[in-house]
Design a protein around this motif. Sequence first.
Motif, short mmCIF file in Angstrom:
data_model
loop_
_atom_site.label_atom_id
_atom_site.label_comp_id
_atom_site.label_asym_id
_atom_site.label_seq_id
_atom_site.Cartn_x
_atom_site.Cartn_y
_atom_site.Cartn_z
N ASP A 32 0.82 -1.21 0.00
CA ASP A 32 0.00 0.00 0.00
C ASP A 32 0.86 1.27 0.00
OD1 ASP A 32 -2.47 1.23 -0.18
OD2 ASP A 32 -2.64 1.48 1.98
N ARG A 33 1.90 1.27 -0.82
CA ARG A 33 2.72 2.47 -0.96
C ARG A 33 3.15 2.63 -2.42
NH1 ARG A 33 8.35 2.18 -1.17
NH2 ARG A 33 9.20 0.10 -0.96
N ILE A 34 3.60 3.82 -2.75
CA ILE A 34 4.04 4.15 -4.11
C ILE A 34 5.54 4.36 -4.09
CG2 ILE A 34 3.89 5.87 -5.96
CD1 ILE A 34 1.35 4.27 -5.71
N HIS A 35 6.23 3.75 -5.05
CA HIS A 35 7.66 4.01 -5.24
C HIS A 35 7.78 5.12 -6.28
CE1 HIS A 35 11.96 3.35 -5.62
NE2 HIS A 35 11.78 3.52 -6.91
N PHE A 36 8.44 6.22 -5.91
CA PHE A 36 8.64 7.33 -6.82
C PHE A 36 9.88 7.05 -7.66
CE2 PHE A 36 6.22 9.20 -3.37
CZ PHE A 36 5.20 9.82 -4.07
N GLY A 37 9.66 6.78 -8.94
CA GLY A 37 10.76 6.48 -9.86
C GLY A 37 11.36 7.74 -10.44
#
Length: 153
Positions: A51-56
Motif C-alpha cells: 500500500d505504498r508508491i515508489h517514486f521512480g
Amino acid sequence: MKLKLTLTMLAIWATALSGCQNLPDAKEGANRNIVFLKATHCLEEAVGDQDRIHFGPCLKITDINGEAPTVRSDGFIELPVARPMTIGTSCVYRHADGTPIPATVGTAEFQVDSTTFPDGGKRWYLHAHEQARGVVGCQPTLSTSVFPTRKTD
C-alpha cells in the motif's frame, strides 16, 4: 450524509473530467499532422501489497535538435510526424517523499527517425527508464502510456 457523499462524488467526477479535457485533442493533431510529446514525465509504481508508491525517475525534455522546445499550457510539445530529430533529455531520481536527488541527474539523447511517429494526433511519453524501480541512469523509452514499460514486482 448521503448529500455529502453525492457532492464528494460529483467533485471527484468534475475534477477527473476537467483533467481529461485538458489533454491535447487527437483530432486536431491528426488534422495538423503532429503528435504530442509530454515535456516532463515521472515514473511511479505501486509496491505490491504494501500500500505504498515508489517514486521512480523523472525525465524532462531539454531540447529538440539543439533548440529549447515550446511547451503548451497542457505540458505537451507538438512534433511533426515522420521527421527525424534528436531529443535531448535530463533525468533525475527521487527520494521516497518525491523530492529530487541532485546527485542522480543524468542526460541522454533520444533519436527519432521517420518511422517513430507515423500517425498524427497521438499522445506520447518519454520515460527515464523502462521501469520505476531497480534502475540507474537515463535511458529514455518512448511509450503511449504514462505507466512504466516493465513492472518490477
